[in-house]
Design an enzyme around this catalytic site. Structure first.
Site, PDB file in Angstrom:
ATOM      1  N   LYS A  53       0.840  -1.199   0.000  1.00  0.00           N
ATOM      2  CA  LYS A  53       0.000   0.000   0.000  1.00  0.00           C
ATOM      3  C   LYS A  53       0.879   1.255   0.000  1.00  0.00           C
ATOM      4  O   LYS A  53       0.654   2.182  -0.764  1.00  0.00           O
ATOM      5  CB  LYS A  53      -0.936  -0.007   1.230  1.00  0.00           C
ATOM      6  CG  LYS A  53      -2.074  -1.015   1.103  1.00  0.00           C
ATOM      7  CD  LYS A  53      -2.861  -1.199   2.402  1.00  0.00           C
ATOM      8  CE  LYS A  53      -3.896  -2.309   2.219  1.00  0.00           C
ATOM      9  NZ  LYS A  53      -4.677  -2.599   3.426  1.00  0.00           N
ATOM     10  N   GLN A  97      -4.301  -1.108   9.611  1.00  0.00           N
ATOM     11  CA  GLN A  97      -4.376  -2.472   9.073  1.00  0.00           C
ATOM     12  C   GLN A  97      -4.982  -3.419  10.104  1.00  0.00           C
ATOM     13  O   GLN A  97      -4.576  -3.428  11.272  1.00  0.00           O
ATOM     14  CB  GLN A  97      -2.967  -2.943   8.651  1.00  0.00           C
ATOM     15  CG  GLN A  97      -2.944  -4.273   7.927  1.00  0.00           C
ATOM     16  CD  GLN A  97      -3.628  -4.259   6.556  1.00  0.00           C
ATOM     17  OE1 GLN A  97      -3.714  -3.230   5.903  1.00  0.00           O
ATOM     18  NE2 GLN A  97      -4.116  -5.400   6.123  1.00  0.00           N
ATOM     19  N   ASP A 120     -10.700   3.501   4.326  1.00  0.00           N
ATOM     20  CA  ASP A 120     -11.156   2.105   4.285  1.00  0.00           C
ATOM     21  C   ASP A 120     -12.685   2.020   4.229  1.00  0.00           C
ATOM     22  O   ASP A 120     -13.235   0.953   3.944  1.00  0.00           O
ATOM     23  CB  ASP A 120     -10.699   1.368   5.553  1.00  0.00           C
ATOM     24  CG  ASP A 120      -9.474   0.507   5.323  1.00  0.00           C
ATOM     25  OD1 ASP A 120      -9.336  -0.044   4.219  1.00  0.00           O
ATOM     26  OD2 ASP A 120      -8.667   0.380   6.263  1.00  0.00           O
TER      27      ASP A 120
HETATM   28  N1  GUN Z   1      -7.268  -6.422   6.613  1.00  0.00           N
HETATM   29  C1  GUN Z   1      -7.747  -7.185   5.609  1.00  0.00           C
HETATM   30  N2  GUN Z   1      -8.303  -6.415   4.643  1.00  0.00           N
HETATM   31  C2  GUN Z   1      -8.180  -5.140   5.059  1.00  0.00           C
HETATM   32  C3  GUN Z   1      -8.558  -3.896   4.484  1.00  0.00           C
HETATM   33  O1  GUN Z   1      -9.144  -3.799   3.399  1.00  0.00           O
HETATM   34  N3  GUN Z   1      -8.243  -2.788   5.221  1.00  0.00           N
HETATM   35  C4  GUN Z   1      -7.617  -2.863   6.426  1.00  0.00           C
HETATM   36  N4  GUN Z   1      -7.382  -1.722   7.068  1.00  0.00           N
HETATM   37  N5  GUN Z   1      -7.252  -4.008   6.976  1.00  0.00           N
HETATM   38  C5  GUN Z   1      -7.534  -5.136   6.293  1.00  0.00           C
END
Ligand code: GUN
Length: 311
Positions: A53, A97, A120
């Site tokens: 990311k 995350q 998100d």
């Molecule tokens: N963990 C698994 N998928 C995601 C996501 O799309 N965003 C975040 N912040 N954590 C995750």
């Protein structure tokens, strides 16, 4: 044989589009969107996701602020960091995350993020906005799936859509987005009976459960579009391999179109994160948003038209 939906290519074009928008903003205004990522602890999969990311954020010309925290950090300390990032004008998007260590409440943490920076789309206010048809930040994976579906169908009106999985990250928002696009939506989960019958009726099948190859081709309606969100690590011939929730080999004999794993939905998730960061930036500055944000469009059409013009 199905059309293979090339999410990798779509995501690459989307990232190029975002990069161009960021370059224009930088030239005209001397500022760039910024994304802060927070990783708590040492989950190897999360480390890879966050690294990717951050890398793609920088490649798109945006600023990346990486926060890597020890697993023992207290909830109060984490909330303190989020308060700082909420107040930081260089930060337009904040991503924590998941999963978080057990002693920290993910709900508390997510709901502490300024909803305008919640790239998100997990904050309860964005979830509520999505459910009531107001312009929300949309969760990245479902948003990416909608873009691929819009490209495939144009209009989704009246399609029978089955979402298997009811997580807050994928299943539930996916169902909301399909509903907003006038599909007849069914959500199936671990207690659903007759999953095979539901599958056979689905014009659109979205799989998001994390069970390797659980859906065989014989369950799929001929000509259906299959969006496979699952990313499962298995051993094949003694080698680690990634597979989806659908048995790709048999499904691709029956489906009209199908996303592969890898190279389908996965790359769309990060591209949509960058798109949401750009959208959050534009909203914070009162600038016109990229042509693809907001529920009215389900964030697809604008970009898709750009692609069609370009190709
Ligand atoms: N963990 C698994 N998928 C995601 C996501 O799309 N965003 C975040 N912040 N954590 C995750």
């Amino acid at each position: 044989m199905s059309r293979i939906i090339d999410g990798k290519l779509f995501a690459q074009r989307l990232r190029e589009f975002i990069g161009q928008q960021v370059a224009i903003i930088k030239t005209e205004h001397g500022v760039v969107p910024g994304l802060a990522t927070i990783l708590v602890g040492q989950n190897p999969a999360s480390e890879v996701y966050v690294r990717n990311k951050a890398r793609q954020t920088v490649e798109a010309g945006m600023a990346s602020f990486k926060h890597t925290l020890d697993a023992t950090i207290s909830q109060a300390e984490l909330l303190g960091l989020i308060a700082e990032l909420n107040a930081n004008e260089d930060v337009h998007g904040i991503l924590v995350q998941l999963p978080l260590p057990a002693h920290i409440s993910a709900e508390r943490v997510i709901n502490a993020i300024d909803p305008r920076k919640d790239v998100d789309g997990f904050h309860v206010s964005n979830v509520g906005m999505l459910g009531t048809g107001q312009p929300a930040m949309l969760p990245c994976t479902p948003l990416g799936c909608m873009m691929l579906l819009r490209e495939q169908f144009g209009s989704l009106t009246g399609k029978n859509a089955l979402v298997v999985g009811r997580s807050n990250i994928v299943g539930k928002p996916m169902a909301q987005l399909l509903l907003a696009d006038d599909c007849t939506v069914t959500i199936a989960h671990r207690y659903s009976e007759n999953l095979e019958e539901h599958c056979r009726r689905a014009d659109i099948l979205v799989m998001a459960v994390g069970k390797p190859q659980m859906i065989p081709g014989t369950w799929i309606k001929p000509g259906a579009t299959v969006i496979d969100v699952g990313i499962n690590r298995i051993e094949r011939n003694g080698k680690p391999t990634l597979v989806g929730d659908v048995d790709f080999t048999s499904a691709s004999e029956v489906a009209g179109a199908i996303t592969p794993v890898p190279g389908g939905v996965g790359p769309m998730t990060i591209a949509c994160l960058l798109l949401n960061t750009l959208t959050a930036f534009c909203r914070s500055k009162g600038m016109p948003e990229p042509a693809n944000s907001g529920l009215e469009l389900v964030n697809g059409i604008g970009v898709i038209q750009e692609f069609k013009k370009a190709s």
